[in-house]
Design a protein around this motif. Structure first.
Motif: not given
Length: 387
Positions: A245-263
């Protein structure tokens, strides 16, 4: 020695402890409770899936999907070859045979062309598969429009292994929701985690009702323990779901962070000869669970294993890409359909040249700079480039 930089580690937000404490305060530690129900609703809302059952693992979710499709001895299931073995092991749990399908170069995922040939051959033999298991590798969606079309043509159900792609989209739709069934993984190294765990989603809510029944030992409604079918202990615990539940609340943040790492890697490695980033198909958005590259092995005179060992010496974890399942000893002798019958298999080429870079959403810019500089140094100083 410098601090280790690992491939993909859990990234907690702090909110997880609130829900875990709630499980302890209410003494709901078993595989049911408020956290389980709430996490299922969160996944349903996020993915727009019709129904959800959280499970003990992504592998368990695939097993349940195959059971719901009544796969059994004498049946065949088609599966992507370029994936982790958990995608295919449940096929063997059911006593069925597996046919492996090659990747295509634009997504590294299941080739619609190879799948079409395999389905046509199966139709001519009078033995169409009971299911096709498509994988969205490293967060990149497969070509779902083409795959759905060819499977519908032959009337074969689709199971989407979206273990690595929660938060990725294909033409605006969440991966895992195109097929009859979709599965997600919340293993410790995934985009979000429940320590261990997974989820099964389905278009038909009645299938999820059956999945919950099977996942709780197939216990019938009775004043005693009554069992008329074989079931499994596959439900997620209320404690693990609290983490979820806690992780789902920050899922969009985690996705954005990994996308930034790729870039970041894309920019910092752009001038290094011999590197190609994993492609991102037009019309898709990858969560970039892992940033992966391929190497020009001949030009560099270095294999991914050579680079991995050099990076290990610098206390940086990297990993070669998945070994295709049709090459694994446990699946020796299985049928394999290549993307192009005139050249070597795409997935075999990727295995020989590919490497995963550290991609955890909690990596700092200092750590990313260290990874990029070390990899650049290794490749620039490679025997071929140095000459």
């Amino acid at each position: 020695m410098q601090t280790p930089i690992l491939l993909s580690t859990p990234h907690m937000s702090g909110r997880e402890q609130v829900y875990v404490q709630e499980a302890f305060d209410t003494n709901w530690i078993a595989p049911l409770g408020a956290n389980v129900t709430a996490m299922e609703e969160q996944i349903k809302a996020y993915t727009n899936a019709n129904a959800v059952c959280v499970t003990s693992s992504g592998t368990a979710a695939i097993h349940l999907a195959l059971r719901l499709l009544e796969v059994g001895v004498g049946d065949t299931v088609f599966c992507a070859s370029f994936t982790f073995i958990a995608s295919a092991n449940p096929i063997k749990y059911m006593g069925a045979d597996v046919v492996f399908i090659d990747s295509e170069p634009e997504t590294w995922n299941m080739s619609p062309e190879a799948l079409g040939r395999a389905l046509q051959d199966a139709k001519e033999r009078g033995q169409l598969p009971k299911a096709v298991i498509v994988v969205h590798l490293y967060g990149q969606s497969a070509k779902m429009e083409e795959i759905v079309a060819v499977c519908e043509q032959y009337g074969v159900p689709i199971i989407e292994d979206a273990a690595e792609s929660l938060g990725s989209t294909y033409k605006g739709q969440q991966t895992g929701t195109f097929g009859d069934f979709g599965i997600y993984s919340f293993n410790g190294n995934k985009i979000i985690t429940t320590s261990g765990g997974g989820a099964l989603v389905a278009k038909d809510p009645a299938m999820i009702e059956k999945a919950v029944f099977l996942a709780t030992q197939a216990r019938e409604e009775a004043p005693h323990y009554q069992h008329e079918q074989v079931g499994y202990n596959y439900r997620m615990s209320n404690v693990s779901a609290g983490i979820g539940r806690g992780q789902m609340e920050v899922l969009d943040e985690r996705v954005a962070a990994r996308q930034n790492i790729y870039r970041y890697y894309e920019r910092s490695l752009s001038n290094v000869e011999g590197i190609t980033m994993m492609p991102e198909l037009a019309g898709t958005v990858s969560n970039h669970w892992l940033t992966t590259i391929t190497l020009d092995v001949e030009a560099l005179n270095m294999s991914p294993y050579d680079v991995m060992e050099e990076m290990k010496a610098a206390n940086i974890e990297t990993r070669v890409l998945w070994k295709p399942l049709h090459l694994q000893p446990v699946f020796e002798g299985t049928t394999f359909y290549p993307h192009d019958t005139t050249q070597s298999a795409i997935c075999e080429q990727l295995f020989k040249t590919g490497l995963c870079l550290p991609s955890g959403s909690n990596l700092t810019e200092v750590e990313l700079e260290r990874v990029s500089k070390e990899l650049s140094r290794i490749l620039v100083e490679s025997p071929s480039i140095a000459v």
